[in-house]
Design a protein around this motif. Structure first.
Motif, PDB file in Angstrom:
ATOM      1  N   LEU A   7       0.849  -1.189   0.000  1.00 52.56           N
ATOM      2  CA  LEU A   7       0.000   0.000   0.000  1.00 52.56           C
ATOM      3  C   LEU A   7       0.885   1.240   0.000  1.00 52.56           C
ATOM      4  O   LEU A   7       1.804   1.351   0.821  1.00 52.56           O
ATOM      5  CB  LEU A   7      -0.917   0.009   1.229  1.00 52.56           C
ATOM      6  N   VAL A   8       0.624   2.152  -0.927  1.00 55.35           N
ATOM      7  CA  VAL A   8       1.506   3.308  -1.136  1.00 55.35           C
ATOM      8  C   VAL A   8       0.686   4.586  -1.374  1.00 55.35           C
ATOM      9  O   VAL A   8      -0.433   4.519  -1.867  1.00 55.35           O
ATOM     10  CB  VAL A   8       2.429   3.082  -2.353  1.00 55.35           C
ATOM     11  N   SER A   9       1.292   5.733  -1.049  1.00 52.28           N
ATOM     12  CA  SER A   9       0.618   7.007  -1.309  1.00 52.28           C
ATOM     13  C   SER A   9       1.422   7.930  -2.208  1.00 52.28           C
ATOM     14  O   SER A   9       0.874   8.864  -2.787  1.00 52.28           O
ATOM     15  CB  SER A   9       0.328   7.741   0.014  1.00 52.28           C
ATOM     16  N   GLY A  10       2.733   7.704  -2.311  1.00 57.30           N
ATOM     17  CA  GLY A  10       3.571   8.668  -3.025  1.00 57.30           C
ATOM     18  C   GLY A  10       4.516   8.054  -4.034  1.00 57.30           C
ATOM     19  O   GLY A  10       4.123   7.247  -4.876  1.00 57.30           O
ATOM     20  N   GLY A  11       5.785   8.417  -3.900  1.00 51.86           N
ATOM     21  CA  GLY A  11       6.787   8.042  -4.903  1.00 51.86           C
ATOM     22  C   GLY A  11       7.108   6.565  -4.963  1.00 51.86           C
ATOM     23  O   GLY A  11       7.540   6.061  -6.004  1.00 51.86           O
ATOM     24  N   GLY A  12       6.954   5.871  -3.856  1.00 50.91           N
ATOM     25  CA  GLY A  12       7.154   4.419  -3.882  1.00 50.91           C
ATOM     26  C   GLY A  12       8.600   3.969  -3.814  1.00 50.91           C
ATOM     27  O   GLY A  12       8.947   2.933  -4.382  1.00 50.91           O
ATOM     28  N   THR A  13       9.463   4.730  -3.095  1.00 55.16           N
ATOM     29  CA  THR A  13      10.864   4.299  -2.998  1.00 55.16           C
ATOM     30  C   THR A  13      10.986   3.005  -2.196  1.00 55.16           C
ATOM     31  O   THR A  13      11.814   2.151  -2.511  1.00 55.16           O
ATOM     32  CB  THR A  13      11.745   5.392  -2.368  1.00 55.16           C
ATOM     33  N   ASN A  14      10.148   2.854  -1.165  1.00 54.24           N
ATOM     34  CA  ASN A  14      10.182   1.595  -0.410  1.00 54.24           C
ATOM     35  C   ASN A  14       9.604   0.444  -1.234  1.00 54.24           C
ATOM     36  O   ASN A  14      10.068  -0.689  -1.126  1.00 54.24           O
ATOM     37  CB  ASN A  14       9.430   1.738   0.919  1.00 54.24           C
ATOM     38  N   LEU A  15       8.599   0.745  -2.045  1.00 52.81           N
ATOM     39  CA  LEU A  15       8.085  -0.267  -2.976  1.00 52.81           C
ATOM     40  C   LEU A  15       9.208  -0.726  -3.904  1.00 52.81           C
ATOM     41  O   LEU A  15       9.378  -1.921  -4.156  1.00 52.81           O
ATOM     42  CB  LEU A  15       6.923   0.303  -3.797  1.00 52.81           C
ATOM     43  N   GLN A  16       9.996   0.241  -4.404  1.00 54.12           N
ATOM     44  CA  GLN A  16      11.115  -0.107  -5.296  1.00 54.12           C
ATOM     45  C   GLN A  16      12.121  -1.004  -4.581  1.00 54.12           C
ATOM     46  O   GLN A  16      12.653  -1.945  -5.175  1.00 54.12           O
ATOM     47  CB  GLN A  16      11.800   1.157  -5.800  1.00 54.12           C
ATOM     48  N   ALA A  17      12.371  -0.710  -3.314  1.00 48.77           N
ATOM     49  CA  ALA A  17      13.297  -1.542  -2.527  1.00 48.77           C
ATOM     50  C   ALA A  17      12.776  -2.974  -2.407  1.00 48.77           C
ATOM     51  O   ALA A  17      13.547  -3.938  -2.446  1.00 48.77           O
ATOM     52  CB  ALA A  17      13.515  -0.929  -1.146  1.00 48.77           C
ATOM     53  N   ILE A  18      11.453  -3.103  -2.302  1.00 47.64           N
ATOM     54  CA  ILE A  18      10.842  -4.442  -2.221  1.00 47.64           C
ATOM     55  C   ILE A  18      10.939  -5.147  -3.579  1.00 47.64           C
ATOM     56  O   ILE A  18      11.317  -6.319  -3.659  1.00 47.64           O
ATOM     57  CB  ILE A  18       9.364  -4.345  -1.773  1.00 47.64           C
ATOM     58  N   ILE A  19      10.597  -4.424  -4.650  1.00 49.72           N
ATOM     59  CA  ILE A  19      10.689  -4.988  -6.008  1.00 49.72           C
ATOM     60  C   ILE A  19      12.111  -5.483  -6.271  1.00 49.72           C
ATOM     61  O   ILE A  19      12.325  -6.611  -6.738  1.00 49.72           O
ATOM     62  CB  ILE A  19      10.272  -3.945  -7.065  1.00 49.72           C
TER      63      ILE A  19
END
Length: 208
Positions: A7-19
């Protein structure tokens, strides 16, 4: 295989770290089932699209009441059939029914060493502004399970980061991301995916 929804609201840098973590094998036994944002313009949705990850936006603004949003949001999450929900910079209050359903199966990353600079009103740059105003010498990040409070759930991992002379909130935020958040969030997911984390008496125990 652990199915996660991010679940994300903005730029998604932590999402990128997960990917990147899944791709590089730092996060094992895990697949990203979907990404949900409350913000149609979140760059995180673009990141998901670029990596072929199913994604959608569910915004409170699109519903006539918070109750209806909460219901539709939970439906959207459930549709991905996740084993774990990861809040990666998600700035919406989680519905109580969702906390109950996913008890000890929902984690959040917070950019401070909880219990410092956490709770209501402490998010994003505000955390780092408060830390610098207080003159702390060490900042950091925390991964914790989500419960009914704000940043009050059982702590899984923490990592400290040095505060340096001349730091601005923006500079400190970046260092905390690079040195702490992007490391401990993937690590926590990997530990959970491999059955290494249990909650006992409100505290996290690591299983060897």
């Amino acid at each position: 295989m652990l199915r996660i929804v991010v679940l994300v609201s903005g730029g998604g840098t932590n999402l990128q770290a997960i990917i990147d973590g899944v791709k590089d094998g730092i996060i094992s036994n895990t697949e990203i089932a979907g990404v949900i944002s409350n913000n149609r313009n979140a760059y995180a949705l673009k990141r998901a699209e670029e990596h072929g990850i199913p994604s959608l936006c569910v915004s409170p603004k699109e519903f006539e009441s918070r109750e209806i949003f909460n219901e539709k949001f939970l439906e959207a999450v459930n549709a991905y059939e996740p084993d774990l929900i990861v809040l990666a910079g998600f700035l919406v209050v989680i519905p109580p029914a969702m906390i109950e359903k996913y008890r000890n199966r929902m984690i959040n990353i917070h950019p401070s060493l909880i219990p410092s600079f956490c709770g209501k009103g402490y998010y994003g740059l505000k955390v780092h502004e408060a830390a610098l105003a207080r003159g702390v010498k060490v900042a950091g990040a925390t991964v914790h399970f989500v419960d009914e409070g704000t940043d009050t759930g059982p702590i899984i991992l923490q990592k400290a980061v040095e505060v340096e002379d001349g730091d601005t909130p923006e500079v400190l935020q970046r260092r905390v991301m690079e040195q702490a958040e992007w490391k401990i969030l993937p690590r926590a997911i990997d530990l959970i995916a491999n059955g290494k984390v249990m909650v006992e008496d409100g505290k996290v125990k690591m299983i060897q």
